[in-house]
Design an enzyme around this catalytic site. Structure first.
Site, mmCIF file in Angstrom:
data_model
loop_
_atom_site.group_PDB
_atom_site.id
_atom_site.type_symbol
_atom_site.label_atom_id
_atom_site.label_comp_id
_atom_site.label_asym_id
_atom_site.label_seq_id
_atom_site.Cartn_x
_atom_site.Cartn_y
_atom_site.Cartn_z
ATOM 1 N N PHE A 135 9.571 93.341 -14.553
ATOM 2 C CA PHE A 135 8.180 92.908 -14.736
ATOM 3 C C PHE A 135 8.089 91.432 -14.378
ATOM 4 O O PHE A 135 8.803 90.608 -14.950
ATOM 5 C CB PHE A 135 7.701 93.126 -16.177
ATOM 6 C CG PHE A 135 6.284 92.650 -16.366
ATOM 7 C CD1 PHE A 135 5.226 93.384 -15.842
ATOM 8 C CD2 PHE A 135 6.001 91.451 -17.000
ATOM 9 C CE1 PHE A 135 3.910 92.934 -15.972
ATOM 10 C CE2 PHE A 135 4.692 90.995 -17.139
ATOM 11 C CZ PHE A 135 3.649 91.747 -16.616
ATOM 12 N N ASP A 220 13.823 85.022 -12.461
ATOM 13 C CA ASP A 220 12.602 84.960 -13.261
ATOM 14 C C ASP A 220 13.039 84.789 -14.713
ATOM 15 O O ASP A 220 13.404 85.754 -15.389
ATOM 16 C CB ASP A 220 11.806 86.256 -13.059
ATOM 17 C CG ASP A 220 10.572 86.324 -13.959
ATOM 18 O OD1 ASP A 220 10.475 85.519 -14.904
ATOM 19 O OD2 ASP A 220 9.731 87.200 -13.726
ATOM 20 N N LYS A 249 6.661 81.146 -20.802
ATOM 21 C CA LYS A 249 6.603 81.444 -22.244
ATOM 22 C C LYS A 249 7.027 80.308 -23.183
ATOM 23 O O LYS A 249 6.189 79.596 -23.710
ATOM 24 C CB LYS A 249 7.402 82.699 -22.502
ATOM 25 C CG LYS A 249 6.739 83.932 -21.840
ATOM 26 C CD LYS A 249 7.326 85.202 -22.330
ATOM 27 C CE LYS A 249 6.760 86.430 -21.649
ATOM 28 N NZ LYS A 249 5.552 86.967 -22.269
HETATM 29 C C1 LIG Z 1 9.995 88.170 -17.031
HETATM 30 C C2 LIG Z 1 8.534 87.904 -16.945
HETATM 31 N N1 LIG Z 1 8.023 87.409 -15.814
HETATM 32 C C3 LIG Z 1 6.724 87.122 -15.681
HETATM 33 C C4 LIG Z 1 5.838 87.372 -16.704
HETATM 34 C C5 LIG Z 1 4.394 87.063 -16.529
HETATM 35 O O1 LIG Z 1 4.062 85.921 -17.234
HETATM 36 P P1 LIG Z 1 2.522 85.626 -17.592
HETATM 37 O O2 LIG Z 1 2.077 86.706 -18.505
HETATM 38 O O3 LIG Z 1 2.572 84.257 -18.212
HETATM 39 O O4 LIG Z 1 1.779 85.624 -16.305
HETATM 40 C C6 LIG Z 1 6.323 87.898 -17.913
HETATM 41 C C7 LIG Z 1 5.411 88.192 -19.033
HETATM 42 O O5 LIG Z 1 5.693 88.914 -19.925
HETATM 43 C C8 LIG Z 1 7.700 88.159 -18.039
HETATM 44 O O6 LIG Z 1 8.219 88.669 -19.168
#
Ligand SMILES: Cc1ncc(COP(=O)(O)O)c(C=O)c1O
Length: 395
Positions: A135, A220, A249
């Site tokens: 994700f 990521d 986060k």
């Molecule tokens: C690993 C990862 N990447 C990207 C995102 C997306 O981040 P945002 O919700 O701040 O756009 C999330 C959100 O849960 C995530 O867990």
């Protein structure tokens, strides 16, 4: 009294299945609803509030900066953004930073950077390999990058340039690599789809493959960064280095912020390539700077490591007690408990009724992502509630 769920139904786009709780206040690892009910919050703003709700360091930084300067534009130099960039670089293996507003924005920047790199250094290669079950965010490009067909279906056709391969499968990455490939993009641990851990040695093999083929390795670390896995950045716990890393986060201690970091050799975004109205704005940057400084100086990742181990041990005891628990897995304070049937919803509901907020990451699994400042007291309390809930389910 206002009926908030009614208001939601009437005015808000119905894109989320909400928990029937209206939260109004938080402090540390605890949150309260509009009826005054107290919860131990192990959802924690979706793994965001690294120092817990409304930590004085976060609150004071917001207050101080709000009275000084809130928003300018990237056309001007501002101090908090540059202090934050310096702190990130000095404490990581990366050399340059772009501050964004969320995880998906940081990831969009990473994709643009990888494509630019492909254009400049890899004969126009533009494809990015990602893994099934990953994700990465909800923009159209990141929906395509996220290896979840159910996310793609409502919005097809998907933007091209992303190849989703099975997770934990180095041979699949090798097979998907062509002259069009510019990068491999991974979460260290697939957090949103079940806390899926990498197999032993997998990440090192991916690093080696990227080196061999000259591909960028994008990590990521939106969820794993800023102490959650027991080190400031998750890659440090797996002994590999990314070429590009994204954060969000935990970075702002609760305020919306993201960051794209790259090594000098691939920091190829140049004049006119990227910008964001709110990117690096003084308010969120000052808050993130104060948060990050505190996280580093107080060794908050060390606490996450220690308490994470303790929590895993306590959950291990519950696993031995209840045969329907099939696995307890995780690293630091990113932990999932998996069951032999689809009781995730039942468990989260019962936990809530007993004063503990957790979320269901799979029909048969729950996730625990408490703030990184918790101690054994909160851990014992949470596992006590889980024990009570599990005993109501069976043996
Ligand atoms: C690993 C990862 N990447 C990207 C995102 C997306 O981040 P945002 O919700 O701040 O756009 C999330 C959100 O849960 C995530 O867990």
């Amino acid at each position: 009294m206002t009926n908030w769920p009614e208001l939601d139904k009437k005015y808000y786009m119905q894109t989320i299945v909400r928990v029937p709780v209206t939260l109004v206040r938080g402090k540390g690892a605890r949150a309260w609803d509009d009826k005054g009910r107290e919860y131990l919050d192990f959802v924690n703003g979706l793994a965001v509030n690294c120092l817990g709700h409304c930590h004085p360091v976060v609150v004071n930084a917001i207050k101080k900066q709000a009275e000084t300067l809130i928003q300018t534009s990237l056309w001007f130099y501002t101090m908090p953004m540059l202090q934050l960039a310096e702190l990130l670089v000095k404490n990581s293996c990366l050399d340059r930073v772009f501050i964004a507003n969320s995880g998906l924005e940081a990831n969009e920047g990473a994709i643009k950077l990888a494509r630019r790199y492909g254009k400049l250094k890899l004969n126009g290669a533009y494809e990015i390999i990602t893994t099934l079950g990953s994700f990465h965010g909800r923009s159209l490009a990141l929906t395509a990058a996220s290896g979840q067909p159910k996310m793609h279906a409502p919005f097809e056709p998907m933007p091209s340039g992303f190849v989703n391969v099975p997770n934990n499968d180095i041979e699949a990455i090798k097979a998907a690599t062509t002259e069009k490939t510019c990068a491999v993009m991974l979460e260290l641990i697939q957090a949103e789809t079940g806390v899926n851990l990498p197999d032993n040695g997998y990440l090192k093999k991916v690093r080696e493959w990227c080196d061999e083929k000259g591909l960028l390795l994008i990590l990521d670390e939106v969820q794993t960064g800023i102490g959650r896995l027991g080190a400031l950045f998750g890659y440090q716990t797996y002994d590999i280095e990314p070429d590009v890393m994204t954060l969000a986060k935990g970075l702002g201690g609760g305020v919306p912020i993201g960051a794209l970091l790259a090594k000098e050799k691939c920091a190829v975004l140049t004049l006119g390539d990227h910008n964001a109205t709110f990117g690096g704005n003084p308010l969120t940057s000052a808050t993130a700077y104060a948060t990050l400084k505190y996280v580093i100086e107080k060794d908050i990742p060390g606490n996450a490591r220690k308490v994470g181990q303790y929590l895993m041990e306590k959950l291990g005891t519950l696993k031995n007690k209840y045969s329907f628990i099939t696995e307890v897995r995780g690293r630091g304070l990113l932990i999932a408990v998996e069951f032999n049937s689809e009781i995730g919803e039942k468990v989260t509901t019962a936990c809530r009724e007993n004063g503990l907020l957790v979320n269901r990451v799979k029909p048969n699994a729950i996730r625990l992502v408490p703030p990184l400042i918790i101690g054994t007291k909160e851990t014992d309390e949470a596992t006590g509630i889980l024990d009570r809930v599990f005993s109501g389910i069976g043996k």
